[in-house]
Design a protein around this motif. Sequence first.
Motif, PDB file in Angstrom:
ATOM      1  N   TYR A   3       0.810  -0.691   0.102  1.00  0.00           N
ATOM      2  CA  TYR A   3       0.283   0.258   0.357  1.00  0.00           C
ATOM      3  C   TYR A   3       1.125   1.252   0.047  1.00  0.00           C
ATOM      4  O   TYR A   3       2.170   0.908   0.884  1.00  0.00           O
ATOM      5  N   SER A   4       0.874   2.102  -1.332  1.00  0.00           N
ATOM      6  CA  SER A   4       0.838   3.906  -0.760  1.00  0.00           C
ATOM      7  C   SER A   4       0.551   4.630  -0.702  1.00  0.00           C
ATOM      8  O   SER A   4      -0.949   4.344  -0.706  1.00  0.00           O
ATOM      9  N   LEU A   5       0.981   5.732  -0.571  1.00  0.00           N
ATOM     10  CA  LEU A   5       0.298   7.093  -0.128  1.00  0.00           C
ATOM     11  C   LEU A   5       1.171   8.340  -0.437  1.00  0.00           C
ATOM     12  O   LEU A   5       1.893   8.267   0.270  1.00  0.00           O
ATOM     13  N   LYS A   6       0.743   9.043  -1.219  1.00  0.00           N
ATOM     14  CA  LYS A   6       1.855   9.913  -1.481  1.00  0.00           C
ATOM     15  C   LYS A   6       0.891  11.336  -0.840  1.00  0.00           C
ATOM     16  O   LYS A   6       0.030  11.488  -1.063  1.00  0.00           O
ATOM     17  N   ILE A   7       1.976  12.275  -0.170  1.00  0.00           N
ATOM     18  CA  ILE A   7       1.494  13.607   0.188  1.00  0.00           C
ATOM     19  C   ILE A   7       2.672  14.682   0.119  1.00  0.00           C
ATOM     20  O   ILE A   7       3.995  14.776  -0.055  1.00  0.00           O
ATOM     21  N   ILE A   8       1.446  15.669  -0.160  1.00  0.00           N
ATOM     22  CA  ILE A   8       2.197  17.651  -0.542  1.00  0.00           C
ATOM     23  C   ILE A   8       2.702  17.730   0.637  1.00  0.00           C
ATOM     24  O   ILE A   8       1.415  17.739   1.705  1.00  0.00           O
ATOM     25  N   GLU A  38       3.346  -2.457   4.143  1.00  0.00           N
ATOM     26  CA  GLU A  38       3.222  -4.267   4.037  1.00  0.00           C
ATOM     27  C   GLU A  38       1.548  -4.114   4.085  1.00  0.00           C
ATOM     28  O   GLU A  38       1.007  -5.094   3.276  1.00  0.00           O
ATOM     29  N   THR A  39       0.901  -3.407   4.872  1.00  0.00           N
ATOM     30  CA  THR A  39      -1.177  -3.933   5.142  1.00  0.00           C
ATOM     31  C   THR A  39      -1.708  -2.708   4.905  1.00  0.00           C
ATOM     32  O   THR A  39      -0.746  -1.538   5.635  1.00  0.00           O
ATOM     33  N   GLU A  40      -2.722  -2.707   5.251  1.00  0.00           N
ATOM     34  CA  GLU A  40      -3.576  -1.407   5.183  1.00  0.00           C
ATOM     35  C   GLU A  40      -3.794  -1.102   6.594  1.00  0.00           C
ATOM     36  O   GLU A  40      -4.110  -0.007   6.653  1.00  0.00           O
ATOM     37  N   LEU A  41      -3.617  -2.408   7.354  1.00  0.00           N
ATOM     38  CA  LEU A  41      -3.757  -1.350   8.659  1.00  0.00           C
ATOM     39  C   LEU A  41      -2.671  -0.324   8.643  1.00  0.00           C
ATOM     40  O   LEU A  41      -2.930   0.581   9.364  1.00  0.00           O
ATOM     41  N   GLU A  42      -1.506  -1.005   8.487  1.00  0.00           N
ATOM     42  CA  GLU A  42      -0.224   0.638   8.584  1.00  0.00           C
ATOM     43  C   GLU A  42      -0.806   2.188   8.566  1.00  0.00           C
ATOM     44  O   GLU A  42      -0.435   3.107   8.404  1.00  0.00           O
TER      45      GLU A  42
END
Length: 65
Positions: A3-8, A38-42
């Motif tokens: 899972y990944s997330l980008k932040i500005i 690694e996980t959606e919970l993280e």
Amino acid sequence: MKYSLKIIFGKEEVDKFISNIPLTKDELEINVKEFSFETELELIAFKKGINEAIGWQELYLLDND
């Protein structure tokens, strides 16, 4: 599955993004960070922490150990 997330980061850059003004190459390199989990919970926990920090200019993590 990762899972990944980008932040500005940065007020001016966030304001530009919200106003549909493209960020420059330098702004993208400096102010956009990608985080992987690694996980959606993280991912969910990280988002919760980031949302709690919005609006604060400074913070310090206190270690409970």
